[in-house]
Enzyme design. Structure first.
Site, PDB file in Angstrom:
ATOM      1  N   HIS A 142    -100.836  -1.496-118.980  1.00 30.68           N
ATOM      2  CA  HIS A 142    -100.313  -0.128-119.036  1.00 30.68           C
ATOM      3  C   HIS A 142     -99.368   0.090-117.863  1.00 30.68           C
ATOM      4  CE1 HIS A 142    -102.687   1.460-122.318  1.00 30.68           C
ATOM      5  NE2 HIS A 142    -103.777   0.916-121.805  1.00 30.68           N
ATOM      6  N   HIS A 146    -112.350  -1.958-134.519  1.00 35.27           N
ATOM      7  CA  HIS A 146    -112.668  -1.342-133.220  1.00 35.27           C
ATOM      8  C   HIS A 146    -113.792  -0.327-133.467  1.00 35.27           C
ATOM      9  CE1 HIS A 146    -111.223   0.508-129.285  1.00 35.27           C
ATOM     10  NE2 HIS A 146    -112.048   1.426-129.748  1.00 35.27           N
ATOM     11  N   HIS A 203    -107.655 -11.566-128.689  1.00 34.14           N
ATOM     12  CA  HIS A 203    -107.489 -10.127-128.473  1.00 34.14           C
ATOM     13  C   HIS A 203    -106.563  -9.855-127.286  1.00 34.14           C
ATOM     14  CE1 HIS A 203    -109.797  -6.103-128.920  1.00 34.14           C
ATOM     15  NE2 HIS A 203    -108.598  -5.886-128.406  1.00 34.14           N
ATOM     16  N   HIS A 217    -103.023  -7.567-126.057  1.00 32.38           N
ATOM     17  CA  HIS A 217    -101.996  -6.548-126.342  1.00 32.38           C
ATOM     18  C   HIS A 217    -100.721  -6.963-125.606  1.00 32.38           C
ATOM     19  CE1 HIS A 217    -104.821  -3.691-128.222  1.00 32.38           C
ATOM     20  NE2 HIS A 217    -105.687  -4.193-127.360  1.00 32.38           N
ATOM     21  N   ASP A 232    -109.020  -8.785-124.370  1.00 33.83           N
ATOM     22  CA  ASP A 232    -108.545  -7.400-124.560  1.00 33.83           C
ATOM     23  C   ASP A 232    -107.546  -7.041-123.461  1.00 33.83           C
ATOM     24  OD1 ASP A 232    -108.088  -4.908-125.594  1.00 33.83           O
ATOM     25  OD2 ASP A 232    -110.092  -4.124-125.235  1.00 33.83           O
TER      26      ASP A 232
HETATM   27  O1  DOR Z   1    -109.172  -0.210-123.557  1.00 34.63           O
HETATM   28  C1  DOR Z   1    -108.552  -0.491-124.554  1.00 34.63           C
HETATM   29  N1  DOR Z   1    -107.211  -0.519-124.551  1.00 34.63           N
HETATM   30  N2  DOR Z   1    -109.220  -0.778-125.677  1.00 34.63           N
HETATM   31  C2  DOR Z   1    -108.587  -0.960-126.840  1.00 34.63           C
HETATM   32  O2  DOR Z   1    -109.238  -1.253-127.807  1.00 34.63           O
HETATM   33  C3  DOR Z   1    -107.114  -0.774-126.938  1.00 34.63           C
HETATM   34  C4  DOR Z   1    -106.496  -1.059-125.652  1.00 34.63           C
HETATM   35  C5  DOR Z   1    -105.042  -0.676-125.563  1.00 34.63           C
HETATM   36  O3  DOR Z   1    -104.286  -0.893-126.501  1.00 34.63           O
HETATM   37  O4  DOR Z   1    -104.635  -0.215-124.490  1.00 34.63           O
END
Ligand code: DOR
Length: 439
Positions: free
Chosen positions: A314, A184, A63, A65, A310
């Site tokens: 950002h 999710h 998991h 991103h 996860d």
């Molecule tokens: O906190 C989260 N951010 N949970 C998620 O499931 C997606 C993720 C994101 O893509 O920023």
């Protein structure tokens, strides 16, 4: 010319899958472990002094991103690969909520090819369940499965598939490829407007909450659908005690379900939100001490099969807003193992072998990743993590490999540090430094 052999000398090899826990030398030739033994000669080999270090199968993250394509200001496949290698990972599954969404062969192949060119970790793109993550029409699973990326894992992560009929069809469709679906779990009606866990703390802070039931209702439904379809369900980022109970009960009646928990849900409570610092905003939200205890018990008894990060980078201008407006998500790759070593192993709650299993062999098995997650055995790829369990370091967001800095562990002193990571015999991290240009 083949690369020079490497001898890992004097390290403690810990590989629960092979039943190994002891001081053994490891000789690596042409990317493969050729010999395990005592007092191996280093003649003709690059000798790495591993005395005082642990050698284990490198970690696998189901998991992650990576944000590319689309949000390369927050993370790129290259920077996320560096972060993964620095955290001791050899493989990561890249979530589909990119821009454009990874719902076609073209996008998953682009991610796969870019990652191969970077060469620091094997990146396995996750395919979206629905076109554009819109929750309306199923994406072309077959096209993504048959692509070069060989997708066998589907998720709309970040968004929940609300429609039960659609979720049923997703599970049936995935079954045709032996693939897994990870939903999710967040009921839209219950979660709407919520910024944190619903409970005592949200009441005190006056922030709108997301109740446990928003997660548990969806997990209960998905378990029922997995039973109905006989398909494989994976439950991502489990956050509540009730969810652990549901998954435990489902396993006892033979439903084909696996589950993951994140380091932040295993170690942090919603009381941190009292700072109103958006770094603590995540979906699902940080919960309570009782939830942490249940997640830990589940991880220890195997109800929760594996740890997943996860990792959700950002960009600063997005994340640093008022709490209720900030996007959810936290960095995870570079701190996952040290956080859990500190909180669970050094604290005497979990054995080192169990933590290694939950971060390597178990996730590799869920995603059927040959060549990752061990075993450490003659003939197997030398895909290893080598760490120092006595080292201590303080997390400094500016020094992480990730392009983003939204780690909730900033300023925390952690015990254990990744020293080397190897991917099929090549150092991707050596002496704590990422080694670029692997391929
Ligand atoms: O906190 C989260 N951010 N949970 C998620 O499931 C997606 C993720 C994101 O893509 O920023």
């Amino acid at each position: 010319m083949p690369a020079k052999p490497v001898l890992l000398q004097g390290g403690r090899v810990v590989d629960p899958a092979s039943g190994i826990d002891g001081t053994i030398d490891v000789l690596i030739e042409r990317g493969t472990i050729s010999t395990l033994g005592h007092g191996l000669s280093g003649e003709g080999a690059t000798v790495i002094d591993c005395r005082g270090l642990v050698i284990a199968p490198a970690f696998v993250d189901l998991h992650t991103h990576l944000r590319e394509p689309g949000r390369e200001d927050a993370e790129t496949i290259a920077s996320g690969s560096r972060a993964a290698a620095a955290g001791g990972f050899s493989a990561v599954c890249a979530m589909a909520n990119t821009e454009p969404v990874a719902d076609s062969a073209a996008v998953v192949e682009q991610v796969f090819n870019t990652a191969r060119a970077v060469g620091l970790v094997d990146v396995y793109p996750v395919g979206a369940i629905t076109v554009g993550l819109q929750g309306e029409r199923l994406a072309e699973f077959g096209e993504m499965h048959d692509s070069k990326a060989g997708v066998n894992f589907f998720s709309d992560d970040g968004r929940c598939v609300q429609d039960s009929g659609l979720m049923r069809r997703a599970l049936e469709y995935a079954k045709a490829f032996g693939a897994i679906v990870a939903n999710h779990a967040e009921d839209a009606g219950l979660a709407e407007g919520g910024a944190m866990n619903e409970g005592e703390v949200s009441g005190l802070l006056g922030l709108p909450g997301v109740p446990d039931e928003a997660e548990e209702l969806v997990i209960a439904r998905d378990l029922a659908l997995a039973r109905l379809t006989g398909s494989r369900l994976h439950v991502p980022h489990v956050s509540t005690a009730g969810s652990v109970e549901l998954i435990r009960a489902a396993k006892t009646i033979g439903i084909d379900v696996t589950a993951e928990a994140t380091p932040h849900h295993l170690c942090m409570t919603d009381t941190l939100v009292a700072s109103f610092d958006p770094v603590y905003k995540v979906a699902p939200p940080l919960r309570t001490r009782a939830d942490i205890d249940a997640l830990r018990a589940g991880l220890i008894d195997g109800t929760i099969d594996c740890v997943a990060t996860d990792h959700a980078p950002h960009a600063r201008e997005d994340k640093e807003r008022e709490f209720d407006k900030a996007p959810p998500g936290m960095l995870g790759l570079e701190t996952a193992f040290p956080v859990l070593y500190t909180e669970l192993v050094a604290a005497g709650l979990m054995s080192l072998g169990d933590l290694i299993t939950r971060m390597s062999a178990a996730p590799a098995r869920i995603r059927d990743l040959d060549g990752h997650g061990g075993p450490i055995a003659a003939g197997a790829p030398a895909t290893l993590v080598i760490f120092d369990t006595e080292a201590r370091w303080t997390v400094d967001p500016a020094r992480l490999q990730s392009l983003s800095e939204n780690t909730p562990f900033a300023g925390r002193e952690l015990q254990s540090r990744i020293v080397h990571t190897m991917l099929a015999g090549k150092f991707t991290v050596r002496d704590g430094e990422v080694v670029d240009g692997q391929r």
